[in-house]
Design an enzyme around this catalytic site. Structure first.
Site, PDB file in Angstrom:
ATOM      1  CB  SER A 132      -0.898   0.025   1.242  1.00 16.04           C
ATOM      2  OG  SER A 132      -1.596   1.259   1.345  1.00 16.04           O
ATOM      3  CE1 TYR A 145      -4.823  -1.517   4.316  1.00 20.94           C
ATOM      4  CE2 TYR A 145      -3.659   0.568   4.069  1.00 20.94           C
ATOM      5  CZ  TYR A 145      -4.185  -0.577   3.516  1.00 20.94           C
ATOM      6  OH  TYR A 145      -4.089  -0.799   2.158  1.00 20.94           O
TER       7      TYR A 145
END
Length: 233
Positions: A132, A145
């Site tokens: 990510s 996250y």
């Protein structure tokens, strides 16, 4: 026919990537918990193999890998964002769930793929981890996250190093603002969020997968052109 297993294949980036690989003529193992969505995809493509499993369940995942057999590529994709908030607002149960899926599930899939690729003949293969932009530049209020995605980068580098002796390459794709069900929630909370078609991410995974054995895309960033990646926060 080349083969790939995709975790999180029932929706979002995983589903879009499965479609791109199936259209390209690959045999695709579809891993996710929602069996009905996998079966719907398999009804459309003869080379789609539904393998319902929870990535955090070692026994279920082992059965899926054994059923699929020879493996050229793993797209290690399944993950969740978790709750938004500052660290003092996060419940430990939510933290544990994100760790279990984003790190534990990714570890299990990578371990099984590495084992298969090491023992098969011909030996070798490729693991592509879904990282990510948060592995480099976090969003605000994303402590769960972001922590997991930094860990994914460490996993990618270690697999790249340890896989050399067995012809196993490992790379990471870092995707920014692809249009998925997950991103719809972000767009609701942050109006004006810039996005791109999810197929741009899927075709990027295909590019990485189709590299010859002597070449590897170690890290790739693909994102909406105008999203505030550099210097966001």
């Amino acid at each position: 026919m080349k083969s790939i297993m995709i975790t999180g294949a029932s929706s979002g980036i995983g589903h879009a990537t499965a479609e791109v690989f199936l259209e390209a003529g690959w045999r695709v193992g579809l891993i996710a918990r929602r069996a009905d969505r996998l079966e719907a995809l398999a009804d459309r493509y003869e080379s789609a193999v539904p393998l319902p499993a929870d990535v955090t369940d070692p026994d279920g995942m082992n059965s899926a890998f054994e059923a699929f057999g020879h493996l050229d590529v793993l797209f290690n994709n399944a993950g969740l964002f978790g709750p938004a908030g500052t660290i003092d607002e996060i419940h430990l149960g939510d933290w544990a769930e994100v760790m279990q899926v984003n790190i534990g599930g990714m570890f299990i899939a990578a371990q099984l793929a590495f084992r298969q690729m090491r023992r098969q003949d011909p030996q070798g293969g490729r693991i592509i981890n879904n990282g990510s932009l948060s592995a480099y530049v976090p969003r605000p209020n994303s402590v769960c996250y972001t922590t997991t995605k930094h860990a994914v980068t460490g996993l990618t580098k270690t697999l790249s190093l340890d896989g050399r002796a067995f012809g196993i390459a490992c790379g990471q794709i870092d995707i920014g603002n692809a249009e998925t069900e997950l991103l719809e929630k972000l767009k609701t909370s942050q109006p004006g969020t810039e996005t791109m078609n999810v197929k741009n991410a899927a075709t990027s995974v295909l590019h990485m997968a189709e590299m010859p054995p002597e070449a590897n895309v170690q890290f790739m960033t693909v994102m909406a052109t105008t999203m505030p990646y550099i210097g966001r926060g």
